[in-house]
Write a protein that holds these residues in place. Structure first.
Motif, PDB file in Angstrom:
ATOM      1  N   ALA A  57       0.834  -1.210   0.000  1.00  0.00           N
ATOM      2  CA  ALA A  57       0.000   0.000   0.000  1.00  0.00           C
ATOM      3  C   ALA A  57       0.863   1.252   0.000  1.00  0.00           C
ATOM      4  N   GLU A  58       2.011   1.193   0.669  1.00  0.00           N
ATOM      5  CA  GLU A  58       2.911   2.356   0.717  1.00  0.00           C
ATOM      6  C   GLU A  58       3.485   2.647  -0.666  1.00  0.00           C
ATOM      7  N   GLU A  59       3.900   1.606  -1.384  1.00  0.00           N
ATOM      8  CA  GLU A  59       4.439   1.803  -2.737  1.00  0.00           C
ATOM      9  C   GLU A  59       3.372   2.387  -3.662  1.00  0.00           C
ATOM     10  N   TRP A  60       2.161   1.899  -3.521  1.00  0.00           N
ATOM     11  CA  TRP A  60       1.058   2.394  -4.353  1.00  0.00           C
ATOM     12  C   TRP A  60       0.795   3.864  -4.060  1.00  0.00           C
ATOM     13  N   ALA A  61       0.737   4.228  -2.784  1.00  0.00           N
ATOM     14  CA  ALA A  61       0.443   5.616  -2.397  1.00  0.00           C
ATOM     15  C   ALA A  61       1.546   6.571  -2.856  1.00  0.00           C
ATOM     16  N   LYS A  62       2.798   6.120  -2.804  1.00  0.00           N
ATOM     17  CA  LYS A  62       3.918   6.973  -3.223  1.00  0.00           C
ATOM     18  C   LYS A  62       3.869   7.304  -4.711  1.00  0.00           C
ATOM     19  N   ASN A  63       3.193   6.464  -5.473  1.00  0.00           N
ATOM     20  CA  ASN A  63       3.131   6.676  -6.921  1.00  0.00           C
ATOM     21  C   ASN A  63       1.839   7.381  -7.335  1.00  0.00           C
ATOM     22  N   MET A  64       1.248   8.142  -6.421  1.00  0.00           N
ATOM     23  CA  MET A  64      -0.005   8.849  -6.697  1.00  0.00           C
ATOM     24  C   MET A  64       0.133  10.297  -6.235  1.00  0.00           C
ATOM     25  N   ASP A  65      -0.324  11.248  -7.072  1.00  0.00           N
ATOM     26  CA  ASP A  65      -0.196  12.663  -6.705  1.00  0.00           C
ATOM     27  C   ASP A  65      -1.340  13.071  -5.772  1.00  0.00           C
ATOM     28  N   SER A  66      -1.361  14.356  -5.436  1.00  0.00           N
ATOM     29  CA  SER A  66      -2.328  14.857  -4.448  1.00  0.00           C
ATOM     30  C   SER A  66      -3.774  14.737  -4.927  1.00  0.00           C
ATOM     31  N   GLU A  67      -3.996  14.715  -6.247  1.00  0.00           N
ATOM     32  CA  GLU A  67      -5.354  14.596  -6.788  1.00  0.00           C
ATOM     33  C   GLU A  67      -5.746  13.149  -7.083  1.00  0.00           C
ATOM     34  N   GLY A  68      -4.831  12.236  -6.816  1.00  0.00           N
ATOM     35  CA  GLY A  68      -5.159  10.819  -6.985  1.00  0.00           C
ATOM     36  C   GLY A  68      -4.758  10.233  -8.321  1.00  0.00           C
ATOM     37  N   ARG A  69      -3.951  10.943  -9.111  1.00  0.00           N
ATOM     38  CA  ARG A  69      -3.478  10.400 -10.393  1.00  0.00           C
ATOM     39  C   ARG A  69      -2.284   9.472 -10.163  1.00  0.00           C
ATOM     40  N   ILE A  70      -2.207   8.430 -10.983  1.00  0.00           N
ATOM     41  CA  ILE A  70      -1.032   7.562 -10.969  1.00  0.00           C
ATOM     42  C   ILE A  70       0.095   8.296 -11.686  1.00  0.00           C
ATOM     43  N   LEU A  71       1.236   8.450 -11.017  1.00  0.00           N
ATOM     44  CA  LEU A  71       2.336   9.246 -11.575  1.00  0.00           C
ATOM     45  C   LEU A  71       3.070   8.523 -12.697  1.00  0.00           C
ATOM     46  N   ASP A  72       3.394   7.259 -12.488  1.00  0.00           N
ATOM     47  CA  ASP A  72       4.162   6.500 -13.483  1.00  0.00           C
ATOM     48  C   ASP A  72       3.479   5.156 -13.705  1.00  0.00           C
ATOM     49  N   VAL A  73       2.629   5.124 -14.722  1.00  0.00           N
ATOM     50  CA  VAL A  73       1.829   3.922 -14.985  1.00  0.00           C
ATOM     51  C   VAL A  73       2.718   2.737 -15.342  1.00  0.00           C
ATOM     52  N   LYS A 113      -8.652  -4.296  -4.418  1.00  0.00           N
ATOM     53  CA  LYS A 113      -9.958  -3.686  -4.651  1.00  0.00           C
ATOM     54  C   LYS A 113      -9.839  -2.399  -5.470  1.00  0.00           C
ATOM     55  N   GLU A 114      -8.779  -1.647  -5.243  1.00  0.00           N
ATOM     56  CA  GLU A 114      -8.568  -0.408  -5.989  1.00  0.00           C
ATOM     57  C   GLU A 114      -7.785  -0.652  -7.273  1.00  0.00           C
ATOM     58  N   ALA A 115      -6.696  -1.409  -7.191  1.00  0.00           N
ATOM     59  CA  ALA A 115      -5.797  -1.559  -8.340  1.00  0.00           C
ATOM     60  C   ALA A 115      -6.430  -2.348  -9.480  1.00  0.00           C
ATOM     61  N   TRP A 116      -7.254  -3.335  -9.177  1.00  0.00           N
ATOM     62  CA  TRP A 116      -7.878  -4.118 -10.240  1.00  0.00           C
ATOM     63  C   TRP A 116      -8.768  -3.265 -11.135  1.00  0.00           C
ATOM     64  N   LYS A 117      -9.362  -2.217 -10.590  1.00  0.00           N
ATOM     65  CA  LYS A 117     -10.210  -1.341 -11.408  1.00  0.00           C
ATOM     66  C   LYS A 117      -9.385  -0.638 -12.479  1.00  0.00           C
ATOM     67  N   PHE A 118      -8.134  -0.333 -12.164  1.00  0.00           N
ATOM     68  CA  PHE A 118      -7.231   0.254 -13.155  1.00  0.00           C
ATOM     69  C   PHE A 118      -6.763  -0.810 -14.145  1.00  0.00           C
ATOM     70  N   ASN A 155      -5.124   7.747 -15.901  1.00  0.00           N
ATOM     71  CA  ASN A 155      -4.790   9.166 -15.697  1.00  0.00           C
ATOM     72  C   ASN A 155      -5.904   9.950 -15.002  1.00  0.00           C
ATOM     73  N   SER A 156      -6.882   9.237 -14.420  1.00  0.00           N
ATOM     74  CA  SER A 156      -8.014   9.926 -13.797  1.00  0.00           C
ATOM     75  C   SER A 156      -7.674  10.382 -12.378  1.00  0.00           C
ATOM     76  N   THR A 157      -8.371  11.429 -11.950  1.00  0.00           N
ATOM     77  CA  THR A 157      -8.224  11.904 -10.570  1.00  0.00           C
ATOM     78  C   THR A 157      -9.219  11.171  -9.675  1.00  0.00           C
ATOM     79  N   LYS A 158      -9.046  11.333  -8.377  1.00  0.00           N
ATOM     80  CA  LYS A 158      -9.949  10.684  -7.433  1.00  0.00           C
ATOM     81  C   LYS A 158     -11.377  11.187  -7.617  1.00  0.00           C
ATOM     82  N   GLU A 159     -11.516  12.478  -7.877  1.00  0.00           N
ATOM     83  CA  GLU A 159     -12.849  13.059  -8.076  1.00  0.00           C
ATOM     84  C   GLU A 159     -13.490  12.524  -9.349  1.00  0.00           C
ATOM     85  N   GLU A 160     -12.716  12.423 -10.409  1.00  0.00           N
ATOM     86  CA  GLU A 160     -13.246  11.897 -11.674  1.00  0.00           C
ATOM     87  C   GLU A 160     -13.700  10.447 -11.517  1.00  0.00           C
TER      88      GLU A 160
END
Length: 658
Positions: free
Chosen positions: A291-307, A325-330, A338-343
């Motif tokens: 979970a820490e590795e996943w969170a480090k690769n996400m910006d403040s708006e929830g975008r994945i930084l390096d797909v 539960k979260e990663a499988w949706k991607f 490239n979507s934000t958390k709000e999107e």
């Protein structure tokens, strides 16, 4: 009845005087019955006399005669209906005994009359021989599989062209290159979606059902088809049950029309000569993404930084369960990378509304409406059967009235509304089950399942194009990897790789434990390190079993039995390492055949990397995903399955042969 012609005669005494006694006038019909098309001929003066009906047996190995016991005659005689439909039902449900067939001799009864009748399914038709006689009428002969020939039919009124035209609507007829009078039949079988209970089937009867519908048999409650097939080879009545391996192989060949593997005359296929792929490199795997590795690769708006980077991590180690539960949706394409958390929140809201609108469509169908909608009725029946036998040992689905089972049912019914043309085909519940288990949410599970089915759709289509293509592609890869093993399989009538059917159909769902499938699927969904990585997984499993198969000289049924008994015994981490090593072998090959390059999606496969610059000798970057093999600093699992005790950097495998 789609075709009917009177004045079609059988000449019971060919070569003798053509008096009235040697000609049997009859009526010929072509009849559509459910998913089967039947050709039927019977004498005009014949009433329903089921004691003398000749028909092509299900195994097409002979013409057979139905004979009743006195008890059967008494019990059936009084209430026997005279309609064709009732007669056909009767013929297909009674027991048969073998009867040698002769083209020239009719069956003679006590009253001296000769009464002939026959019927057969077009799925049993091999060829049609037609000719013109000097007397002006045409005749034709139906030849069934196993070279069983039915009596010649003489068209005294009109000719046989309308019949041929009718048959061409149901089967492909091609003129024989050796005899222009012969039309060869290439049957296009459609897949029945009517699922039967196979548990009381005779062992060889199961083979017939596999031929008719591989989905039913492969995905039946007994996932290991082997026991039935092997049982058929060890029957207590060898004269009736035993079939030679070459004949059994033909059943699998016939199941998928157009499946030609390793045939040099097949257009567009290269002849692969022996190519040295070099030694398989050592490959290691890392710990699951945390979970820490996943969170480090996400910006403040929830975008994945390096797909690409996150996909590489997932490919090399999978995901910890809390992330799935979260990663499988991607990974499945439900959430854009490239979507934000709000999107994503807005998307889920729209998709929730859309899902429940579709669910309401089938929920609001009344019983009276459903009586007039046979397809919806059939879909519901199939789903209810399959849901009750899907992963019932898993706590998420075990027990009666389990809420997980209700969700599984409702999602599959709603998918029928989403894609009514495909509807429900057996095996789809196996694909949904792990997704629902991970999501624990009806709406999210549905849309992830929709995305997964977009990838798997061709596997379940009537023409089986997806399965046919994958089996052919697998054959190409395996032949490049080990042509000697391929030749051995072909020598044992196993070259069509039919034993991989279930692997491909539902992506190994029945071969690995439930938790291992979660790992395997998320690795495959990264689409790394190349296209069709699942085919390399098949190669890895087969290569691992090659030694035992060849050393013990396994034949047709032993190979089938051995492969199917691997279920739940395969080490997922070892196979992932081996499949990745095979992909590296092929990427490094300087003479990779074009066909294989296209299967794996590898371009410029003939170049090698400069060890210092990461470029080929011309300075151009290699197009295969070389960045996958960058060093990842985490604990690793080696190809032999052992795990290092302390975190360390995995060695960076070279992209050039060692």
């Amino acid at each position: 009845v789609v075709y009917e012609q009177e004045g079609v005669f059988i000449h019971s005494s060919c070569g003798k005087n053509d008096d009235q006694d040697s000609l049997i006038a009859g009526i010929l019909r072509v009849i559509e019955k459910e998913n089967e098309v039947v050709v039927d001929w019977r004498p005009l003066d014949e009433t329903l006399d089921t004691s003398n009906i000749l028909c092509a047996g299900k195994d097409s190995s002979s013409v057979v005669e139905w004979t009743q016991t006195p008890k059967e005659k008494c019990s059936r005689g009084a209430d026997r209906p005279s309609s064709y439909e009732a007669e056909w039902d009767m013929v297909t449900t009674v027991s048969f005994k073998k009867k040698p067939h002769s083209n020239g001799d009719a069956t003679t009864h006590a009253n001296g009359e000769s009464k002939w009748s026959f019927l057969f399914s077009l799925t049993d038709l091999k060829s049609i021989k037609q000719n013109k006689e000097g007397m002006g009428w045409s005749y034709l002969v139906f030849c069934l599989k196993d070279d069983v020939k039915l009596p010649a039919l003489h068209f005294h009124r009109g000719d046989s062209k309308p019949l041929i035209k009718c048959l061409e609507k149901h089967v492909a007829l091609n003129e024989s290159p050796h005899d222009e009078r012969v039309l060869l039949v290439k049957t296009q079988k459609s897949l029945s979606q009517s699922f039967e209970n196979l548990f009381d089937e005779p062992s060889y009867g199961l083979l017939q059902k596999w031929k008719k519908d591989p989905y039913i048999v492969t995905m039946g409650k007994f996932s290991k088809v082997t026991n039935y097939i092997v049982g058929s080879l060890r029957s207590s009545d060898p004269s009736n049950q035993r079939r030679p391996p070459s004949e059994m192989a033909d059943f699998f060949n016939d199941t998928i029309p157009g499946l030609k593997i390793n045939q040099q005359e097949e257009p567009g296929f290269e002849v692969i000569t022996r190519i040295d792929l070099g030694k398989q490199p050592e490959v290691s795997r890392r710990e699951p993404v945390s979970a820490e590795e996943w969170a480090k690769n996400m910006d403040s708006e929830g975008r994945i930084l390096d797909v690409d980077y996150i996909k590489r991590l997932i490919f090399k180690g999978g995901l910890c369960h809390t992330l799935r539960k979260e990663a499988w949706k991607f990974l499945l394409g439900y959430f854009p990378w490239n979507s934000t958390k709000e999107e994503r929140a807005n998307l889920q809201k729209r998709k929730t509304d859309e899902y429940f609108r579709m669910k309401l469509q089938w929920k609001s169908v009344s019983e009276e409406q459903e009586k007039r909608n046979s397809r919806l009725r059939d879909y519901r029946s199939l789903i209810e059967k399959d849901v009750n036998r899907t992963d019932r040992t898993n706590k998420f689905y075990e027990g009666e009235d389990n809420p997980g089972l209700i969700l599984l049912h409702d999602i599959l019914m709603t998918y029928c509304m989403y894609d009514f043309d495909l509807g429900y085909v057996q095996g789809m519940s196996d694909l949904l089950s792990p997704v629902l288990y991970v999501m624990e949410n009806e709406v999210d599970a549905f849309w992830c399942f929709v995305s997964y089915m977009d990838q798997m759709h061709q596997n379940f289509e009537e023409q089986m194009q997806g399965m046919k293509t994958q089996l052919i592609q697998l054959s190409h890869l395996l032949r490049l990897l080990d042509s000697g093993f391929c030749s051995y399989l072909e020598s044992q009538d196993s070259g069509y790789l039919y034993f991989c059917f279930r692997w491909l159909l539902i992506r190994f769902k029945r071969e690995f434990s439930f938790q291992d499938i979660l790992r395997l699927w998320e690795v495959m969904w990264t689409e790394l390190p190349c296209q069709n990585f699942h085919l390399l997984l098949c190669c890895a499993i087969l290569e691992s079993e090659k030694q035992q198969i060849m050393d013990k000289h396994y034949g047709f049924n032993e190979i089938l039995k051995h492969i199917n008994e691997l279920s739940m015994k395969i080490d997922v981490e070892y196979i992932l390492c081996k499949a990745e090593a095979i992909s590296m072998q092929m990427m490094n090959c300087k003479e990779l055949p074009q066909t294989v390059s296209e299967i794996l999606g590898i371009e410029n496969s003939s170049v090698t990397l400069d060890s210092d610059t990461g470029e080929d000798e011309s300075g151009a970057e290699l197009s295969c995903p070389t960045s996958l093999y960058q060093s990842i600093s985490t604990p690793v699992v080696a190809a032999n399955g052992t795990r290092d005790g302390a975190p360390q950097a995995a060695e960076t495998p070279s992209l050039t042969p060692a």
